[in-house]
Design a protein around this motif. Sequence first.
Motif, PDB file in Angstrom:
ATOM      1  N   VAL A  13       1.614   0.879  -3.215  1.00 53.49           N
ATOM      2  CA  VAL A  13       1.779   2.263  -2.799  1.00 53.49           C
ATOM      3  C   VAL A  13       3.232   2.663  -3.010  1.00 53.49           C
ATOM      4  O   VAL A  13       4.083   1.821  -3.284  1.00 53.49           O
ATOM      5  CB  VAL A  13       1.392   2.472  -1.311  1.00 53.49           C
ATOM      6  N   PHE A  14       3.519   3.947  -2.869  1.00 55.67           N
ATOM      7  CA  PHE A  14       4.912   4.371  -2.840  1.00 55.67           C
ATOM      8  C   PHE A  14       5.210   4.940  -1.465  1.00 55.67           C
ATOM      9  O   PHE A  14       4.327   5.375  -0.739  1.00 55.67           O
ATOM     10  CB  PHE A  14       5.240   5.373  -3.960  1.00 55.67           C
ATOM     11  N   CYS A  15       6.478   4.895  -1.097  1.00 56.86           N
ATOM     12  CA  CYS A  15       6.900   5.385   0.208  1.00 56.86           C
ATOM     13  C   CYS A  15       8.234   6.104   0.064  1.00 56.86           C
ATOM     14  O   CYS A  15       8.934   5.942  -0.928  1.00 56.86           O
ATOM     15  CB  CYS A  15       6.984   4.239   1.212  1.00 56.86           C
ATOM     16  N   LEU A  16       8.561   6.914   1.066  1.00 58.27           N
ATOM     17  CA  LEU A  16       9.801   7.684   1.083  1.00 58.27           C
ATOM     18  C   LEU A  16      10.639   7.305   2.295  1.00 58.27           C
ATOM     19  O   LEU A  16      10.097   7.017   3.362  1.00 58.27           O
ATOM     20  CB  LEU A  16       9.511   9.183   1.190  1.00 58.27           C
ATOM     21  N   SER A  17      11.925   7.354   2.108  1.00 63.39           N
ATOM     22  CA  SER A  17      12.821   7.202   3.244  1.00 63.39           C
ATOM     23  C   SER A  17      14.052   8.055   2.990  1.00 63.39           C
ATOM     24  O   SER A  17      14.803   7.816   2.037  1.00 63.39           O
ATOM     25  CB  SER A  17      13.232   5.734   3.430  1.00 63.39           C
ATOM     26  N   THR A  18      14.197   9.096   3.805  1.00 66.30           N
ATOM     27  CA  THR A  18      15.373   9.958   3.742  1.00 66.30           C
ATOM     28  C   THR A  18      15.826  10.210   5.170  1.00 66.30           C
ATOM     29  O   THR A  18      15.211   9.735   6.115  1.00 66.30           O
ATOM     30  CB  THR A  18      15.061  11.305   3.048  1.00 66.30           C
ATOM     31  N   ALA A  19      16.872  11.003   5.316  1.00 63.11           N
ATOM     32  CA  ALA A  19      17.333  11.336   6.659  1.00 63.11           C
ATOM     33  C   ALA A  19      16.279  12.115   7.434  1.00 63.11           C
ATOM     34  O   ALA A  19      16.181  11.995   8.657  1.00 63.11           O
ATOM     35  CB  ALA A  19      18.628  12.140   6.583  1.00 63.11           C
ATOM     36  N   SER A  20      15.449  12.893   6.732  1.00 66.52           N
ATOM     37  CA  SER A  20      14.472  13.738   7.435  1.00 66.52           C
ATOM     38  C   SER A  20      13.010  13.309   7.263  1.00 66.52           C
ATOM     39  O   SER A  20      12.141  13.808   7.964  1.00 66.52           O
ATOM     40  CB  SER A  20      14.614  15.188   6.970  1.00 66.52           C
ATOM     41  N   VAL A  40      -5.976 -11.624  10.911  1.00 66.14           N
ATOM     42  CA  VAL A  40      -5.607 -11.178   9.573  1.00 66.14           C
ATOM     43  C   VAL A  40      -4.092 -11.036   9.521  1.00 66.14           C
ATOM     44  O   VAL A  40      -3.485 -10.460  10.419  1.00 66.14           O
ATOM     45  CB  VAL A  40      -6.284  -9.831   9.225  1.00 66.14           C
ATOM     46  N   SER A  41      -3.493 -11.560   8.451  1.00 64.08           N
ATOM     47  CA  SER A  41      -2.056 -11.404   8.231  1.00 64.08           C
ATOM     48  C   SER A  41      -1.825 -10.289   7.225  1.00 64.08           C
ATOM     49  O   SER A  41      -2.630 -10.086   6.315  1.00 64.08           O
ATOM     50  CB  SER A  41      -1.444 -12.700   7.692  1.00 64.08           C
ATOM     51  N   CYS A  42      -0.712  -9.594   7.383  1.00 63.20           N
ATOM     52  CA  CYS A  42      -0.336  -8.523   6.460  1.00 63.20           C
ATOM     53  C   CYS A  42       1.062  -8.820   5.940  1.00 63.20           C
ATOM     54  O   CYS A  42       2.017  -8.918   6.717  1.00 63.20           O
ATOM     55  CB  CYS A  42      -0.363  -7.169   7.171  1.00 63.20           C
ATOM     56  N   LEU A  43       1.177  -8.988   4.628  1.00 64.13           N
ATOM     57  CA  LEU A  43       2.467  -9.221   3.992  1.00 64.13           C
ATOM     58  C   LEU A  43       2.888  -7.932   3.293  1.00 64.13           C
ATOM     59  O   LEU A  43       2.182  -7.435   2.411  1.00 64.13           O
ATOM     60  CB  LEU A  43       2.375 -10.370   2.983  1.00 64.13           C
ATOM     61  N   LEU A  44       4.018  -7.361   3.723  1.00 66.44           N
ATOM     62  CA  LEU A  44       4.568  -6.155   3.112  1.00 66.44           C
ATOM     63  C   LEU A  44       5.763  -6.549   2.259  1.00 66.44           C
ATOM     64  O   LEU A  44       6.650  -7.261   2.730  1.00 66.44           O
ATOM     65  CB  LEU A  44       5.015  -5.164   4.181  1.00 66.44           C
ATOM     66  N   THR A  45       5.795  -6.065   1.010  1.00 65.82           N
ATOM     67  CA  THR A  45       6.917  -6.332   0.117  1.00 65.82           C
ATOM     68  C   THR A  45       7.478  -5.006  -0.364  1.00 65.82           C
ATOM     69  O   THR A  45       6.787  -4.243  -1.049  1.00 65.82           O
ATOM     70  CB  THR A  45       6.485  -7.205  -1.079  1.00 65.82           C
ATOM     71  N   LEU A  46       8.719  -4.724   0.009  1.00 68.12           N
ATOM     72  CA  LEU A  46       9.406  -3.483  -0.368  1.00 68.12           C
ATOM     73  C   LEU A  46      10.259  -3.744  -1.596  1.00 68.12           C
ATOM     74  O   LEU A  46      10.952  -4.770  -1.679  1.00 68.12           O
ATOM     75  CB  LEU A  46      10.292  -3.015   0.788  1.00 68.12           C
ATOM     76  N   PHE A  47      10.233  -2.810  -2.557  1.00 66.64           N
ATOM     77  CA  PHE A  47      11.058  -2.960  -3.756  1.00 66.64           C
ATOM     78  C   PHE A  47      11.428  -1.576  -4.282  1.00 66.64           C
ATOM     79  O   PHE A  47      10.777  -0.584  -3.966  1.00 66.64           O
ATOM     80  CB  PHE A  47      10.323  -3.775  -4.836  1.00 66.64           C
ATOM     81  N   GLY A  48      12.492  -1.532  -5.066  1.00 66.80           N
ATOM     82  CA  GLY A  48      12.907  -0.269  -5.667  1.00 66.80           C
ATOM     83  C   GLY A  48      14.405  -0.213  -5.870  1.00 66.80           C
ATOM     84  O   GLY A  48      15.146  -1.124  -5.494  1.00 66.80           O
ATOM     85  N   LYS A  49      14.844   0.887  -6.444  1.00 72.76           N
ATOM     86  CA  LYS A  49      16.256   1.087  -6.740  1.00 72.76           C
ATOM     87  C   LYS A  49      17.052   1.189  -5.445  1.00 72.76           C
ATOM     88  O   LYS A  49      16.713   1.943  -4.534  1.00 72.76           O
ATOM     89  CB  LYS A  49      16.433   2.369  -7.559  1.00 72.76           C
ATOM     90  N   GLY A  50      18.100   0.395  -5.343  1.00 71.65           N
ATOM     91  CA  GLY A  50      18.988   0.453  -4.193  1.00 71.65           C
ATOM     92  C   GLY A  50      18.613  -0.461  -3.043  1.00 71.65           C
ATOM     93  O   GLY A  50      19.320  -0.519  -2.048  1.00 71.65           O
ATOM     94  N   SER A  83      18.224   5.632   0.802  1.00 72.35           N
ATOM     95  CA  SER A  83      17.176   6.652   0.839  1.00 72.35           C
ATOM     96  C   SER A  83      16.611   6.809  -0.561  1.00 72.35           C
ATOM     97  O   SER A  83      17.246   6.464  -1.553  1.00 72.35           O
ATOM     98  CB  SER A  83      17.712   7.980   1.368  1.00 72.35           C
ATOM     99  N   GLY A  84      15.378   7.310  -0.629  1.00 73.93           N
ATOM    100  CA  GLY A  84      14.733   7.527  -1.913  1.00 73.93           C
ATOM    101  C   GLY A  84      13.262   7.169  -1.873  1.00 73.93           C
ATOM    102  O   GLY A  84      12.651   7.081  -0.818  1.00 73.93           O
ATOM    103  N   VAL A  85      12.719   6.962  -3.077  1.00 76.54           N
ATOM    104  CA  VAL A  85      11.325   6.577  -3.246  1.00 76.54           C
ATOM    105  C   VAL A  85      11.285   5.087  -3.553  1.00 76.54           C
ATOM    106  O   VAL A  85      12.046   4.608  -4.396  1.00 76.54           O
ATOM    107  CB  VAL A  85      10.661   7.377  -4.392  1.00 76.54           C
ATOM    108  N   PHE A  86      10.396   4.372  -2.876  1.00 78.07           N
ATOM    109  CA  PHE A  86      10.317   2.922  -3.035  1.00 78.07           C
ATOM    110  C   PHE A  86       8.869   2.510  -3.257  1.00 78.07           C
ATOM    111  O   PHE A  86       7.939   3.235  -2.909  1.00 78.07           O
ATOM    112  CB  PHE A  86      10.860   2.217  -1.789  1.00 78.07           C
ATOM    113  N   GLY A  87       8.693   1.325  -3.809  1.00 71.44           N
ATOM    114  CA  GLY A  87       7.370   0.738  -3.950  1.00 71.44           C
ATOM    115  C   GLY A  87       7.107  -0.202  -2.792  1.00 71.44           C
ATOM    116  O   GLY A  87       8.034  -0.798  -2.232  1.00 71.44           O
ATOM    117  N   LEU A  88       5.850  -0.331  -2.427  1.00 70.16           N
ATOM    118  CA  LEU A  88       5.464  -1.231  -1.350  1.00 70.16           C
ATOM    119  C   LEU A  88       4.151  -1.902  -1.727  1.00 70.16           C
ATOM    120  O   LEU A  88       3.177  -1.227  -2.059  1.00 70.16           O
ATOM    121  CB  LEU A  88       5.288  -0.468  -0.036  1.00 70.16           C
TER     122      LEU A  88
END
Length: 135
Positions: A13-20, A40-50, A83-88
Amino acid sequence: MQRTVTNSVRTLVFCLSTASIKTRIHFFPSAGATGGHFPVSCLLTLFGKGVEKKSVLLDGGRLNQPDGLRLEDAFPVLRGEVSGVFGLEIQLSCQQGRVNLLSSQAAVEFVSTSSSMMYGCAPFAPDRKSTRLNS
């Protein structure tokens, strides 16, 4: 007759993180008609620029019970350093060998102070390392 048993599945998926705008992840580990509430276990892996690619394992989930979290709780770097758009990548797994998690679902919610928007994720796909055939 053979059927595929997949007790570990993943989606991107993609996700956002900014000040707002912040992201919440909702997931529902499901095995269809299976009635047990197996762990059930859930493994989250965040990746992206920055951001450095990082994985976090969430324990305590149960089969057929919805769960979720604010993404910055799992990845504190999103609290303001970047901040920005990231992959998860979201990976769900169950130690119970006969549980088939292919019917699991997830959603991403973007939240601001004035509104929120949610979208459903792409279907979960088998994790190639855990797929096997049963007769």
